[in-house]
Design an enzyme around this catalytic site. Structure first.
Site, PDB file in Angstrom:
ATOM      1  N   ARG A   1     -13.033   4.960  -3.521  1.00 61.35           N
ATOM      2  CA  ARG A   1     -12.361   4.090  -2.555  1.00 61.35           C
ATOM      3  C   ARG A   1     -12.537   2.651  -3.006  1.00 61.35           C
ATOM      4  O   ARG A   1     -13.650   2.175  -3.225  1.00 61.35           O
ATOM      5  CB  ARG A   1     -12.970   4.249  -1.172  1.00 61.35           C
ATOM      6  CG  ARG A   1     -12.130   3.580  -0.084  1.00 61.35           C
ATOM      7  CD  ARG A   1     -11.317   4.597   0.643  1.00 61.35           C
ATOM      8  NE  ARG A   1     -10.280   3.982   1.480  1.00 61.35           N
ATOM      9  CZ  ARG A   1      -9.125   4.539   1.707  1.00 61.35           C
ATOM     10  NH1 ARG A   1      -8.808   5.688   1.153  1.00 61.35           N
ATOM     11  NH2 ARG A   1      -8.232   3.948   2.476  1.00 61.35           N
TER      12      ARG A   1
ATOM     13  N   HIS B   1      -3.853  -6.079   1.754  1.00 61.83           N
ATOM     14  CA  HIS B   1      -3.684  -6.214   3.196  1.00 61.83           C
ATOM     15  C   HIS B   1      -4.226  -7.581   3.602  1.00 61.83           C
ATOM     16  O   HIS B   1      -4.366  -8.481   2.790  1.00 61.83           O
ATOM     17  CB  HIS B   1      -4.457  -5.104   3.916  1.00 61.83           C
ATOM     18  CG  HIS B   1      -4.010  -3.721   3.590  1.00 61.83           C
ATOM     19  ND1 HIS B   1      -2.874  -3.152   4.116  1.00 61.83           N
ATOM     20  CD2 HIS B   1      -4.566  -2.772   2.789  1.00 61.83           C
ATOM     21  CE1 HIS B   1      -2.746  -1.915   3.665  1.00 61.83           C
ATOM     22  NE2 HIS B   1      -3.757  -1.658   2.856  1.00 61.83           N
TER      23      HIS B   1
ATOM     24  N   CYS C   1       0.814  -1.219   0.000  1.00 58.43           N
ATOM     25  CA  CYS C   1       0.000   0.000   0.000  1.00 58.43           C
ATOM     26  C   CYS C   1       0.851   1.274   0.000  1.00 58.43           C
ATOM     27  O   CYS C   1       1.434   1.623  -1.005  1.00 58.43           O
ATOM     28  CB  CYS C   1      -0.974  -0.031   1.172  1.00 58.43           C
ATOM     29  SG  CYS C   1      -2.396   1.074   0.963  1.00 58.43           S
TER      30      CYS C   1
END
Length: 243
Positions: free
Chosen positions: A132, A195, A98
């Site tokens: 998002r 993640h 990220c």
């Protein structure tokens, strides 16, 4: 199997104080456990802003963070850019998640137009977007098979010719809403938005990092750890969950 001190692997955890969100420290813990299962003696060295790198580096792991965390580490990253580029060029395996994935590229331009300069290990550029991208994600990789993780970012990352995608998106968004790629790979350096943490559910990537480090340091790698049944169950459960 316990690690033999003569088979030590030094794992650098890069900026764990600022870049450790959505469980990314789990990547370091998982890598340590997997390395021990293969018979190595892993040693973790945490490197935060201002800390020296150890004399010996076998693997480098970095995570994601809030924009504020990125800002705090960006200047320090520039000070050690040459050293990290040299390590990457020499074949040291790395995994950047990220925020550090973005900073290992050329630049990250925020939604407000401010720019954080990257170190160019990966041939990628990122711009903050309005959308998002969040939820469970599944990729296909020719090298690692099916990769499972969790994405939560608004950065739109585009790959240049010097990097290949980590995988092609089967479920989810990936680097951006448009091209169906996720992550980036240049040499032995991997960047990804996944993640979850990524490595506990994807031991094939852990084995790549460990095997590459072992071959570079000791000249060979003989895998000795199977995939635990608990990992198979976790992967199957993650795939069934809706986004």
């Amino acid at each position: 199997m316990t690690g033999n001190p003569s088979s030590e692997l030094v794992i650098v955890s890069l900026y764990p104080r600022d870049m450790n969100i959505y469980g990314d420290r789990g990547n370091v813990l998982s890598l340590v456990r997997r390395a021990r299962a293969h018979g190595f003696a892993p040693r973790i060295v945490e490197v935060n802003p201002g800390d020296p790198m150890p004399d010996r580096v076998d693997i480098v792991i970095g995570g994601g963070g809030q924009d504020s965390g990125q800002g705090r580490v960006a200047d320090d990253l520039q000070h050690r850019a040459d050293e990290l580029r040299d390590l990457a060029t020499s074949g040291v395996p790395m995994l950047m998640i990220c925020g550090l994935f973005q900073l290992f590229g050329h630049r990250f331009v925020t939604q407000t137009g401010s720019e954080l300069k990257g170190i160019g290990v990966l041939d990628v550029e990122t711009r903050g977007g309005d959308e998002r991208m969040i939820g469970n994600i599944v990729l296909h990789s020719d090298e690692f098979g099916e990769i499972i993780g969790y994405e939560n970012h608004s950065g739109n990352t585009k790959l240049g010719p010097g990097s290949q995608p980590l995988g092609r998106v089967l479920q989810g968004s990936g680097n951006n809403p448009d091209d169906g790629t996720e992550g980036a790979r240049t040499g032995n350096v991997i960047g990804s938005y996944l993640h979850g943490a990524l490595l506990p559910k994807n031991p094939a990537i852990s084995d790549f990092l460990i095997g590459t480090a072992a071959e570079r340091r000791y000249g060979s790698f003989a895998p000795s750890a199977a995939m635990p049944e608990s990992v198979e169950r976790a992967r199957a459960s993650a795939k069934r969950r809706p986004r």
